[in-house]
Write an enzyme that holds these catalytic residues in place. Structure first.
Site, PDB file in Angstrom:
ATOM      1  N   TYR A 227       0.901  -4.280  12.020  1.00  0.00           N
ATOM      2  CA  TYR A 227       0.824  -2.836  11.718  1.00  0.00           C
ATOM      3  C   TYR A 227       1.658  -2.001  12.675  1.00  0.00           C
ATOM      4  O   TYR A 227       2.378  -1.100  12.257  1.00  0.00           O
ATOM      5  CB  TYR A 227      -0.639  -2.370  11.690  1.00  0.00           C
ATOM      6  CG  TYR A 227      -1.380  -2.892  10.474  1.00  0.00           C
ATOM      7  CD1 TYR A 227      -1.667  -4.242  10.345  1.00  0.00           C
ATOM      8  CD2 TYR A 227      -1.759  -2.057   9.437  1.00  0.00           C
ATOM      9  CE1 TYR A 227      -2.326  -4.749   9.226  1.00  0.00           C
ATOM     10  CE2 TYR A 227      -2.420  -2.545   8.314  1.00  0.00           C
ATOM     11  CZ  TYR A 227      -2.701  -3.898   8.218  1.00  0.00           C
ATOM     12  OH  TYR A 227      -3.340  -4.393   7.112  1.00  0.00           O
TER      13      TYR A 227
ATOM     14  N   HIS B   9       0.826  -1.213   0.000  1.00  0.00           N
ATOM     15  CA  HIS B   9       0.000   0.000   0.000  1.00  0.00           C
ATOM     16  C   HIS B   9       0.863   1.268   0.000  1.00  0.00           C
ATOM     17  O   HIS B   9       0.508   2.282   0.600  1.00  0.00           O
ATOM     18  CB  HIS B   9      -0.945   0.041   1.205  1.00  0.00           C
ATOM     19  CG  HIS B   9      -1.952  -1.065   1.233  1.00  0.00           C
ATOM     20  ND1 HIS B   9      -3.222  -0.932   0.750  1.00  0.00           N
ATOM     21  CD2 HIS B   9      -1.879  -2.340   1.709  1.00  0.00           C
ATOM     22  CE1 HIS B   9      -3.894  -2.072   0.909  1.00  0.00           C
ATOM     23  NE2 HIS B   9      -3.097  -2.949   1.482  1.00  0.00           N
TER      24      HIS B   9
ATOM     25  N   ASN C  12     -10.280  -2.763   2.498  1.00  0.00           N
ATOM     26  CA  ASN C  12      -9.975  -2.819   1.064  1.00  0.00           C
ATOM     27  C   ASN C  12     -11.255  -2.623   0.263  1.00  0.00           C
ATOM     28  O   ASN C  12     -12.350  -2.623   0.834  1.00  0.00           O
ATOM     29  CB  ASN C  12      -9.386  -4.190   0.698  1.00  0.00           C
ATOM     30  CG  ASN C  12      -7.894  -4.301   1.019  1.00  0.00           C
ATOM     31  OD1 ASN C  12      -7.221  -3.305   1.263  1.00  0.00           O
ATOM     32  ND2 ASN C  12      -7.399  -5.513   1.022  1.00  0.00           N
TER      33      ASN C  12
ATOM     34  N   HIS D 270      -3.875   1.057  11.911  1.00  0.00           N
ATOM     35  CA  HIS D 270      -3.652  -0.210  12.608  1.00  0.00           C
ATOM     36  C   HIS D 270      -5.020  -0.802  12.973  1.00  0.00           C
ATOM     37  O   HIS D 270      -5.789  -0.147  13.684  1.00  0.00           O
ATOM     38  CB  HIS D 270      -2.826   0.082  13.872  1.00  0.00           C
ATOM     39  CG  HIS D 270      -2.566  -1.104  14.737  1.00  0.00           C
ATOM     40  ND1 HIS D 270      -2.737  -2.411  14.298  1.00  0.00           N
ATOM     41  CD2 HIS D 270      -2.130  -1.198  16.021  1.00  0.00           C
ATOM     42  CE1 HIS D 270      -2.426  -3.231  15.285  1.00  0.00           C
ATOM     43  NE2 HIS D 270      -2.066  -2.523  16.331  1.00  0.00           N
TER      44      HIS D 270
HETATM   45 FE1  HDE Z   1      -2.556  -4.768   5.431  1.00  0.00          FE
HETATM   46  N1  HDE Z   1      -0.729  -4.008   5.904  1.00  0.00           N
HETATM   47  N2  HDE Z   1      -1.925  -6.593   5.969  1.00  0.00           N
HETATM   48  N3  HDE Z   1      -4.307  -5.577   4.801  1.00  0.00           N
HETATM   49  N4  HDE Z   1      -3.184  -2.986   4.882  1.00  0.00           N
HETATM   50  C1  HDE Z   1      -0.343  -2.739   5.744  1.00  0.00           C
HETATM   51  O1  HDE Z   1       0.805  -1.448   7.319  1.00  0.00           O
HETATM   52  C2  HDE Z   1      -0.833  -6.865   6.716  1.00  0.00           C
HETATM   53  C3  HDE Z   1      -4.646  -6.889   4.845  1.00  0.00           C
HETATM   54  C4  HDE Z   1      -4.443  -2.637   4.470  1.00  0.00           C
HETATM   55  O2  HDE Z   1      -3.194   3.528   3.957  1.00  0.00           O
HETATM   56  C5  HDE Z   1       0.992  -2.453   6.344  1.00  0.00           C
HETATM   57  O3  HDE Z   1       1.229   0.734   7.656  1.00  0.00           O
HETATM   58  C6  HDE Z   1      -0.792  -8.261   7.038  1.00  0.00           C
HETATM   59  C7  HDE Z   1      -6.053  -7.055   4.656  1.00  0.00           C
HETATM   60  C8  HDE Z   1      -4.485  -1.260   4.096  1.00  0.00           C
HETATM   61  O4  HDE Z   1      -1.577   3.366   5.434  1.00  0.00           O
HETATM   62  C9  HDE Z   1       1.353  -3.783   7.005  1.00  0.00           C
HETATM   63  C10 HDE Z   1      -1.882  -8.810   6.422  1.00  0.00           C
HETATM   64  C11 HDE Z   1      -6.534  -5.791   4.485  1.00  0.00           C
HETATM   65  C12 HDE Z   1      -3.197  -0.778   4.291  1.00  0.00           C
HETATM   66  C13 HDE Z   1       0.199  -4.659   6.646  1.00  0.00           C
HETATM   67  C14 HDE Z   1      -2.590  -7.761   5.762  1.00  0.00           C
HETATM   68  C15 HDE Z   1      -5.435  -4.886   4.577  1.00  0.00           C
HETATM   69  C16 HDE Z   1      -2.418  -1.873   4.797  1.00  0.00           C
HETATM   70  C17 HDE Z   1       1.992  -1.844   5.405  1.00  0.00           C
HETATM   71  C18 HDE Z   1      -2.310 -10.261   6.380  1.00  0.00           C
HETATM   72  C19 HDE Z   1      -7.985  -5.383   4.205  1.00  0.00           C
HETATM   73  C20 HDE Z   1      -2.692   0.617   4.025  1.00  0.00           C
HETATM   74  C21 HDE Z   1       2.180  -0.412   5.829  1.00  0.00           C
HETATM   75  C22 HDE Z   1      -2.512 -10.858   7.561  1.00  0.00           C
HETATM   76  C23 HDE Z   1      -8.819  -5.576   5.347  1.00  0.00           C
HETATM   77  C24 HDE Z   1      -2.995   1.528   5.168  1.00  0.00           C
HETATM   78  C25 HDE Z   1       1.370  -0.271   7.009  1.00  0.00           C
HETATM   79  C26 HDE Z   1      -2.557   2.932   4.831  1.00  0.00           C
HETATM   80  C27 HDE Z   1      -1.075  -1.772   5.154  1.00  0.00           C
HETATM   81  C28 HDE Z   1       0.115  -5.934   7.058  1.00  0.00           C
HETATM   82  C29 HDE Z   1      -3.740  -8.001   4.987  1.00  0.00           C
HETATM   83  C30 HDE Z   1      -5.611  -3.478   4.412  1.00  0.00           C
HETATM   84  C31 HDE Z   1       2.715  -4.339   6.665  1.00  0.00           C
HETATM   85  C32 HDE Z   1       0.270  -8.938   7.860  1.00  0.00           C
HETATM   86  C33 HDE Z   1      -6.836  -8.369   4.683  1.00  0.00           C
HETATM   87  C34 HDE Z   1      -5.688  -0.492   3.566  1.00  0.00           C
HETATM   88  O5  HDE Z   1       1.439  -3.643   8.382  1.00  0.00           O
END
Ligand code: HDE
Length: 701
Positions: free
Chosen positions: A359, A72, A145, A336
């Protein structure tokens, strides 16, 4: 035009009046006398170490970049507010969901997932939809999402998924794209991804704008009321303008011509006062019904069909303010899913559980330490009192002798709030420590088939084309074969159609999961259709018929449609009767891909001029290919005859019924444009005229 110029001058005058005494300084507040030359030993001599202004300026610049988000990375944010429609106390004690008169400030960041921070907006990808609610009980983040499910069931597989879809490690190719070997290798080796892949390859993967996207919390959460009763919930955002997408060819071209297309669209809409609005909905399942569904309600690769679990609309969000500074706000915002407030709790969804770790962990690297909550965009409106101290970039000056609890020296403050403090829902948990999944999680295909069954014939065709592009770009033939075999578990016809386009034999045995039903709510054809805020190119040249053009533009304006005059050169055009009109865009600064529809006014000289311009014919052909509404009045209809429209619609285009259906709107020998405008507005509201799809396969634009 002159009005605008004047107000800009006034603005500048006001600005210099207000900032008259603001002189350029160093970060220490020392006034700088000169910033264009470094301090040198003689005019042609070496630069001197003692030039503290030079060193400070360059050092700051050298450290301006911070690590981008691992996923993202490319995002765009805006401010707004949220309001609930009615008190939700029966279901949750969350304060921001009680009082309809309260406007809770929010900050939303939309994003793509795969590309780097500088990548294009138009990748085929999932879009992030993350919302920070600054509630009086502290910050609540709904980090969602635009697709209601996810690729994998357990967070431990996230690094594998992301490594497979990111650019390949040897070459760092391709950027922001899933169309390569490693991703499809992972997909065909990981059956749980099938359902999500179907959604990403549908039109949902290339949204028209952030304003035309749904949002989903994806994971299952809990609502908890003041009596401690809990229910399972899933969260939804529903855009007031409906859910709409681009055409893939258009998205690819836009990525070259305007890679900021989505950013620009949101920014411009907010600046114009067309504030994007989304309704907030919840699906709720009672605790005692946890096992009453044929899918596991904790499985993030499954959605809860709206036909079985209705979405209750409980509030709305309006985005009404652009950021002042992209870096300070959009880049530094830290979301987060673990930022919850009393009344909202977690479930044991194994993807959510892993996210709750990830997060916070990632922010430490990205924002350089544990004090990121003090950055203005992350600061809660609710007061913060605790004994956390020090660390990189601490802003707060913590006063007093005491930084521990319990204490006598400071009367045991700050104290836990046993009455209103956050208490975790007391879910009963027992079990053996195992690395296993529940049995129901193992059905990876039923809902993928349900989704496929829910698509219209034309939506299905576009999914197949998307497979042809994505998997067609895979160089290893065995991987392509494995993809076909894997999707044969979803639907036999789908697998056959995929195979045909990518040089692979169709599967020997008929496929499918056996699911027959559908969930109409997931088809984008059941969404809202609305012309408001759509953008129309008005193609014109000198000699245009001003009364015609004015009538149409006025009607479009009344319907909330935005128009932009495009001509060979920017600047003033003169109508047949001597009126002036400014062309905002010239042929090299824009293209049909940047608009939702095209209108060409009549006027003999105008049409003769346009007829000479290959660009105009290309513009019309391309808009036609992308299934966009096209309208021409009086002499301008002649342009259709030299374009591919007439050869593709043939005799039928003479039949108004058929041509309206195809989104081609014409009028001839007419002074009054009202019925023509009305039809055109209806065609614009219809978004894309997909019925043209078969015909446009023949167009080369
Ligand atoms: Fe994320 N995801 N994600 N994700 N995610 C990040 O956090 C993670 C997942 C989502 O505009 C990271 O600050 C894991 C689902 C958004 O700043 C990180 C898993 C959904 C955003 C991270 C998922 C999301 C992130 C990268 C699987 C929809 C951007 C930078 C278990 C519900 C937020 C950060 C923004 C961002 C981890 C799966 C949505 C690495 C481990 C499912 C919208 O922490």
């Amino acid at each position: 035009m002159t009005v605008e110029k004047k107000s800009k001058e006034e603005q500048l005058a006001k600005f210099s009046e207000n900032h008259e005494n603001e002189k350029l300084t160093t970060n220490q507040g020392v006034r700088v006398s000169h910033t264009d030359d470094s301090l040198k030993a003689g005019e042609r001599g070496p630069t001197l170490m003692e030039d503290f202004h030079f060193r400070e300026k360059l050092t700051h610049f050298d450290h301006e970049r911070i690590p981008e988000r691992v996923v993202h990375a490319r995002g765009f944010g805006a401010h707004g507010y949220f309001e609930v429609y009615e008190p939700m106390s029966e279901y949750t004690m969350a304060k921001f969901l009680q009082d309809p008169s309260v406007k809770t400030p929010v900050f939303v960041r939309f994003s793509t997932v795969v590309g780097s921070r500088g990548s294009g907006d138009l990748a085929r990808d999932v879009r992030g939809f993350a919302t920070k609610f600054y509630t009086e009980d502290g910050n609540y983040d709904l980090v969602g999402n635009n697709i209601p499910i996810f690729f994998i069931q357990d967070a431990i597989k996230f690094p594998d998924l992301v490594h497979s879809i990111k650019p390949e490690p040897r070459s760092e190719v391709p950027q922001a794209a899933a169309a390569h070997d490693t991703f499809w290798d992972f997909v065909s080796s990981t059956p749980e991804t099938s359902h999500m892949v179907m959604w990403v390859l549908s039109d949902r993967g290339i949204p028209r704008s952030f304003r035309h996207m749904e949002g989903f919390g994806v994971n299952t959460f809990r609502f908890v009321n003041a009596r401690g009763q809990a229910r399972f919930v899933k969260f939804h955002w529903k855009p007031k303008l409906g859910v709409h997408s681009l055409v893939w060819d258009e998205a690819q071209k836009l990525n070259g011509k305007d890679p900021d297309f989505h950013r620009r669209d949101l920014w411009d809409a907010i600046e114009r006062g067309d504030y994007p609005e989304y309704e907030f909905g919840v699906q709720m399942i009672e605790e005692e019904d946890e096992f009453n569904y044929d899918f596991d309600i904790l499985d993030p690769t499954k959605f809860w069909p709206e036909e079985q679990v209705p979405v209750k609309i409980i509030g709305r969000m309006v985005l009404n303010r652009n950021v002042d500074n992209f870096f300070a706000e959009t880049e530094q915002v830290a979301f987060h899913p673990g930022h919850v407030v009393p009344g909202i709790d977690f479930s044991n969804d194994p993807l959510l559980q892993g996210r709750l770790f990830s997060y916070l962990d990632t922010q430490l690297t990205r924002l350089g330490g544990p004090n990121f909550a003090e950055i203005p965009i992350n600061r809660p409106l609710a007061p913060v009192h605790n004994n956390q101290r020090d660390g990189f970039h601490r802003m707060t000056i913590d006063r007093g002798q005491v930084a521990y609890f319990p204490n006598y020296l400071q009367a045991n403050t700050p104290q836990p709030d046993t009455e209103h403090g956050y208490t975790h829902y007391q879910e009963k948990v027992e079990g053996r420590k195992v690395r296993e999944r529940s049995e129901k999680f193992k059905d990876h295909f039923s809902q993928a088939t349900l989704f496929w069954n829910s698509m219209s014939e034309l939506e299905k065709k576009r999914i197949i084309s998307a497979f042809h592009f994505e998997v067609g770009n895979v160089t290893d033939k065995n991987v392509r074969k494995r993809v076909v075999e894997s999707f044969n578990n979803v639907d036999g016809e789908l697998a056959k159609q995929i195979a045909m386009g990518i040089g692979v034999e169709p599967p020997d045995k008929p496929g499918g999961s056996g699911v027959k039903g559908s969930s109409p709510a997931v088809s984008m054809e059941t969404t809202v259709f609305d012309a408001r805020t759509r953008k129309v190119a008005v193609l014109a040249d000198n000699g245009f018929a001003s009364s015609e053009l004015n009538q149409v533009v006025e009607s479009l304006k009344e319907a909330g449609v935005v128009t932009e005059v495009v001509s060979k050169n920017q600047g003033m055009l003169r109508s047949a009767d001597g009126h002036e009109l400014e062309a905002i865009k010239n042929h090299s600064t824009t293209g049909s891909i940047k608009y939702d529809a095209v209108y060409i006014p009549g006027g003999r000289e105008n049409v003769d001029n346009l007829m000479q311009q290959g660009y105009v014919i290309h513009f019309i052909n391309e808009a036609f290919k992308h299934c966009k509404p096209i309208a021409a009045s009086n002499e301008a209809v002649e342009l259709f005859e030299v374009s591919q429209i007439s050869s593709l619609t043939g005799q039928e285009s003479q039949d108004p019924e058929v041509s309206d259906n195809l989104g081609v709107v014409t009028i001839q020998n007419a002074q009054d444009m009202s019925s023509f405008s009305e039809k055109f507005i209806k065609a614009i509201a219809g978004h894309r005229h997909w019925k043209r799809m078969d015909r446009v396969a023949k167009v080369s634009a």
